[in-house]
Design a protein around this motif. Structure first.
Motif, PDB file in Angstrom:
ATOM      1  N   ALA A   1     -79.936  49.821  12.923  1.00 61.06           N
ATOM      2  CA  ALA A   1     -79.990  51.262  12.962  1.00 61.06           C
ATOM      3  C   ALA A   1     -79.954  51.852  14.213  1.00 61.06           C
ATOM      4  O   ALA A   1     -79.621  52.726  14.443  1.00 61.06           O
ATOM      5  N   ALA A   2     -80.979  51.149  15.028  1.00 62.74           N
ATOM      6  CA  ALA A   2     -81.052  51.650  16.580  1.00 62.74           C
ATOM      7  C   ALA A   2     -79.814  51.702  17.098  1.00 62.74           C
ATOM      8  O   ALA A   2     -79.644  52.636  17.727  1.00 62.74           O
TER       9      ALA A   2
ATOM     10  N   VAL B   1     -83.974  55.632  24.860  1.00 63.47           N
ATOM     11  CA  VAL B   1     -85.580  55.548  24.554  1.00 63.47           C
ATOM     12  C   VAL B   1     -85.704  55.001  22.957  1.00 63.47           C
ATOM     13  O   VAL B   1     -86.547  54.229  22.698  1.00 63.47           O
ATOM     14  N   VAL B   2     -84.750  55.428  22.100  1.00 71.17           N
ATOM     15  CA  VAL B   2     -84.762  55.009  20.875  1.00 71.17           C
ATOM     16  C   VAL B   2     -84.713  53.439  20.726  1.00 71.17           C
ATOM     17  O   VAL B   2     -85.652  52.654  19.987  1.00 71.17           O
TER      18      VAL B   2
ATOM     19  N   PRO C   1     -77.094  55.240  26.589  1.00 73.21           N
ATOM     20  CA  PRO C   1     -77.034  53.637  26.092  1.00 73.21           C
ATOM     21  C   PRO C   1     -75.857  52.988  26.826  1.00 73.21           C
ATOM     22  O   PRO C   1     -74.636  53.474  26.689  1.00 73.21           O
ATOM     23  N   ASN C   2     -76.149  51.962  27.318  1.00 70.68           N
ATOM     24  CA  ASN C   2     -74.835  51.198  27.885  1.00 70.68           C
ATOM     25  C   ASN C   2     -74.874  49.728  27.312  1.00 70.68           C
ATOM     26  O   ASN C   2     -75.581  49.340  26.494  1.00 70.68           O
TER      27      ASN C   2
ATOM     28  N   LEU D   1     -74.863  54.465  19.418  1.00 65.36           N
ATOM     29  CA  LEU D   1     -73.532  54.627  19.440  1.00 65.36           C
ATOM     30  C   LEU D   1     -73.082  55.888  19.059  1.00 65.36           C
ATOM     31  O   LEU D   1     -71.984  56.642  19.762  1.00 65.36           O
ATOM     32  N   ILE D   2     -73.793  56.495  18.081  1.00 66.47           N
ATOM     33  CA  ILE D   2     -73.424  57.731  17.584  1.00 66.47           C
ATOM     34  C   ILE D   2     -73.907  59.034  18.460  1.00 66.47           C
ATOM     35  O   ILE D   2     -73.030  59.920  18.728  1.00 66.47           O
ATOM     36  N   GLU D   3     -75.215  59.027  18.697  1.00 70.10           N
ATOM     37  CA  GLU D   3     -75.739  59.870  19.619  1.00 70.10           C
ATOM     38  C   GLU D   3     -75.881  59.327  20.911  1.00 70.10           C
ATOM     39  O   GLU D   3     -76.663  58.785  21.677  1.00 70.10           O
ATOM     40  N   ARG D   4     -74.960  59.577  21.806  1.00 69.70           N
ATOM     41  CA  ARG D   4     -74.804  58.979  22.974  1.00 69.70           C
ATOM     42  C   ARG D   4     -75.713  60.145  24.041  1.00 69.70           C
ATOM     43  O   ARG D   4     -74.847  60.853  24.656  1.00 69.70           O
TER      44      ARG D   4
END
Length: 122
Positions: free
Chosen positions: A82-83, A97-98, A30-31, A88-91
């Motif tokens: 939530a997404a 994709v989420v 995620p960016n 941000l937490i699970e990089r």
């Protein structure tokens, strides 16, 4: 609801969702672009919330179930934050994709909200 705004929301959500899924499957974490596109989808939902609150005062009343419409809208507003938190937490690549799946689900939910508002007869 405003019909043209629904179209704008659906198109932006589909574009954001498709782009996030493509870059996620390509291995990109995620960016700013994927997170920003998801936040844009959220901002449009907040605008839709304001429109849905004031529309009945101007004679634009839902033809379907008001309760069903509001449940869809509140649920849709909760999905992008939530997404984004997940991203941000699970990089990792699956977080992108989420984000994409969240945006695509918003597109479906907004389309369904428009059906409830414009098409159904209570």
């Amino acid at each position: 609801m405003v019909e043209w705004f629904v179209g704008v929301q659906v198109v932006i959500a589909v574009l954001a969702g498709t782009a996030a899924i493509v870059v996620g499957l390509a291995g990109v974490k995620p960016n700013d672009y994927t997170l920003g596109a998801t936040l844009l989808v959220e901002a449009l939902l907040v605008v839709q919330l304001v429109m849905a609150i004031i529309a009945p005062a101007f004679g634009n009343v839902a033809t379907g179930s008001g309760l069903e419409f509001w449940i869809y809208l509140v649920s849709a507003i909760l999905i992008p934050p939530a997404a984004v938190m997940w991203g941000l937490i699970e990089r990792n690549r699956w977080s992108s994709v989420v984000l994409g799946v969240a945006c695509l689900s918003i597109a479906v939910m907004v389309y369904r909200m428009s059906q409830i508002w414009f098409v159904q007869l209570a």
